[in-house]
Design a protein around this motif. Structure first.
Motif, short mmCIF file in Angstrom:
data_model
loop_
_atom_site.label_atom_id
_atom_site.label_comp_id
_atom_site.label_asym_id
_atom_site.label_seq_id
_atom_site.Cartn_x
_atom_site.Cartn_y
_atom_site.Cartn_z
N LEU A 51 0.82 -1.21 0.00
CA LEU A 51 0.00 0.00 0.00
C LEU A 51 0.86 1.26 0.00
N SER A 52 1.92 1.30 0.79
CA SER A 52 2.75 2.52 0.89
C SER A 52 3.37 2.87 -0.46
N ASP A 53 3.86 1.89 -1.20
CA ASP A 53 4.44 2.15 -2.52
C ASP A 53 3.37 2.54 -3.52
N ALA A 54 2.19 1.94 -3.41
CA ALA A 54 1.09 2.27 -4.32
C ALA A 54 0.63 3.72 -4.11
N VAL A 55 0.65 4.18 -2.87
CA VAL A 55 0.28 5.58 -2.59
C VAL A 55 1.28 6.53 -3.25
N LEU A 56 2.57 6.21 -3.17
CA LEU A 56 3.58 7.04 -3.83
C LEU A 56 3.39 7.04 -5.34
N LEU A 57 3.03 5.88 -5.90
CA LEU A 57 2.74 5.80 -7.33
C LEU A 57 1.56 6.70 -7.68
N ALA A 58 0.52 6.66 -6.86
CA ALA A 58 -0.66 7.49 -7.08
C ALA A 58 -0.30 8.97 -7.01
N GLU A 59 0.56 9.34 -6.06
CA GLU A 59 1.02 10.73 -5.96
C GLU A 59 1.72 11.17 -7.24
N ARG A 60 2.56 10.28 -7.78
CA ARG A 60 3.28 10.61 -9.01
C ARG A 60 2.31 10.82 -10.17
N ILE A 61 1.28 10.00 -10.23
CA ILE A 61 0.28 10.15 -11.30
C ILE A 61 -0.47 11.46 -11.14
N CYS A 62 -0.85 11.79 -9.90
CA CYS A 62 -1.56 13.05 -9.66
C CYS A 62 -0.72 14.24 -10.10
N GLU A 63 0.55 14.22 -9.76
CA GLU A 63 1.44 15.31 -10.13
C GLU A 63 1.57 15.43 -11.65
N ALA A 64 1.69 14.30 -12.32
CA ALA A 64 1.84 14.33 -13.77
C ALA A 64 0.59 14.89 -14.44
N ILE A 65 -0.59 14.54 -13.93
CA ILE A 65 -1.84 15.04 -14.51
C ILE A 65 -1.98 16.53 -14.27
N ALA A 66 -1.69 16.98 -13.04
CA ALA A 66 -1.83 18.40 -12.71
C ALA A 66 -0.86 19.26 -13.50
N ALA A 67 0.29 18.71 -13.86
CA ALA A 67 1.30 19.48 -14.60
C ALA A 67 1.03 19.53 -16.09
N ARG A 68 0.12 18.73 -16.57
CA ARG A 68 -0.12 18.61 -18.01
C ARG A 68 -1.23 19.57 -18.45
N GLY A 70 -13.80 14.15 -1.09
CA GLY A 70 -14.38 14.89 0.03
C GLY A 70 -13.40 15.79 0.73
N GLN A 71 -12.12 15.48 0.62
CA GLN A 71 -11.10 16.29 1.28
C GLN A 71 -10.57 17.41 0.38
N GLY A 72 -11.18 17.60 -0.78
CA GLY A 72 -10.80 18.73 -1.61
C GLY A 72 -10.37 18.39 -3.01
N ARG A 73 -10.34 17.12 -3.36
CA ARG A 73 -9.93 16.67 -4.70
C ARG A 73 -8.45 16.93 -4.97
N ASN A 74 -8.00 16.48 -6.13
CA ASN A 74 -6.60 16.57 -6.53
C ASN A 74 -5.69 16.01 -5.44
N ARG A 75 -6.03 14.83 -4.97
CA ARG A 75 -5.23 14.23 -3.91
C ARG A 75 -5.42 12.72 -3.90
N VAL A 76 -4.62 12.08 -3.08
CA VAL A 76 -4.65 10.63 -2.92
C VAL A 76 -5.13 10.29 -1.52
N PHE A 77 -5.93 9.24 -1.43
CA PHE A 77 -6.32 8.73 -0.11
C PHE A 77 -6.14 7.21 -0.12
N PRO A 78 -5.45 6.68 0.90
CA PRO A 78 -4.83 7.40 2.03
C PRO A 78 -3.64 8.23 1.57
N PRO A 79 -3.37 9.34 2.27
CA PRO A 79 -2.24 10.19 1.88
C PRO A 79 -0.92 9.52 2.20
N PRO A 80 0.16 9.95 1.56
CA PRO A 80 1.47 9.37 1.86
C PRO A 80 1.91 9.72 3.28
#
Length: 295
Positions: free
Chosen positions: A200-217, A265-275
């Protein structure tokens, strides 16, 4: 007459073998592996050797007075050349059939809009990955991603623009994951990423990377007036890992879906659970009139 017929059979056989070389070249060009290509080249060399042998035989025997019994060898040459040609043609037809079957199989498991896997494939693959993870006692995580405010994006720019965003978003996700991960469109604006051998911890970091890539595009689209637009979008991701208490794939999906709604619910553009150590500052909600979709 027998000499003429003998030479005719040999030269005809050589021509048939020469025709086989053309088919062998196409087989080499379309072979999916280097091993197959080497084997087709070897067969081409053998056929070329036969052609030379046919021509040498015709030259040597050309001035001889061939009796009727002497036609046996030229006849064997001719029939052998026909056999090679038929075998090569059959191999070509079989290779083309396999290509068509492979194409149909890919189409049956591929989403036509985004060109990533479809839900049918994801459901099948998730079941296989769960069975494999339980057998090998290895971790398995999934990421359920949803585009933020996608309905408002469609209302403002039109559904064709929304489709273009989905297509480009799928490519962003695919370029952000690892080679062992599986990306697919789960439905609507939702994407599912399977992460085998991932806690789970590594998957959360992967999700964070995806979120960052989408927001930057910035996504290039054409709006309802035919104007080129650059749209900014963000995504929310729910992450879940396979647990011993989960007995079916839907339980894992349900957990990821619940966490996706928590991220929204926590504001979007984020991952849950957070890193454990968040390093990304989530972006605020922006107005569509500024050229970006709501975040």
């Amino acid at each position: 007459m027998s000499t003429f017929l003998s030479n005719g059979l040999v030269f005809a056989g050589a021509l048939i073998l020469a025709a086989s070389l053309g088919v062998l070249q196409r087989l080499q060009a379309t072979s999916p592996t280097a091993t197959l290509r080497r084997r087709w080249r070897l067969l081409s060399g053998m056929v070329l050797f036969f052609i030379v042998g046919y021509l040498v035989y015709a030259l040597i025997m050309g001035d001889e007075n061939v009796r009727t019994a002497g036609l046996i060898v030229p006849s064997v040459f001719f029939v052998g050349a026909c056999f090679v040609w038929l075998a090569v043609r059959l191999a070509w037809q079989m290779s083309q059939t396999l290509v068509r079957v492979d194409l149909l199989e890919k189409e049956s498991v591929t989403d036509p809009l985004t060109r990533v896997h479809n839900r049918r494939y994801l459901d099948q693959r998730l079941g296989m990955e769960i069975a494999r993870a339980r057998h090998s006692r290895s971790p398995l995580s999934i990421l359920l991603l949803d585009i933020d405010y996608f309905k408002e994006l469609n209302d403002r720019y039109g559904h064709p623009a929304g489709d273009q965003v989905l297509d480009q978003l799928a490519q962003v996700i695919s370029s952000s994951v690892r080679a062992t991960d599986v990306v697919g469109r789960y439905g609507g604006e939702e994407f599912l990423i399977l992460a085998p051998n991932t806690p789970l911890s590594d998957a959360v970091l992967l999700a964070e990377r995806i979120c960052e890539a989408i927001a930057a595009r910035r996504f290039s689209t054409v709006d309802m007036q035919g104007q080129l637009q650059e749209i900014c979008v963000t995504a929310s991701i729910g992450v879940a890992a396979l647990e011993q208490t989960m007995h079916e794939a839907q339980q894992l999906i349900r957990t990821a879906d619940q966490r996706l709604y928590q991220a929204k619910g926590q504001g979007r553009n984020r991952v849950f659970p957070p890193p454990a150590q968040p390093g990304r500052v989530t972006l605020p909600r922006e107005n569509l009139s500024e050229g970006c979709a709501l975040r």
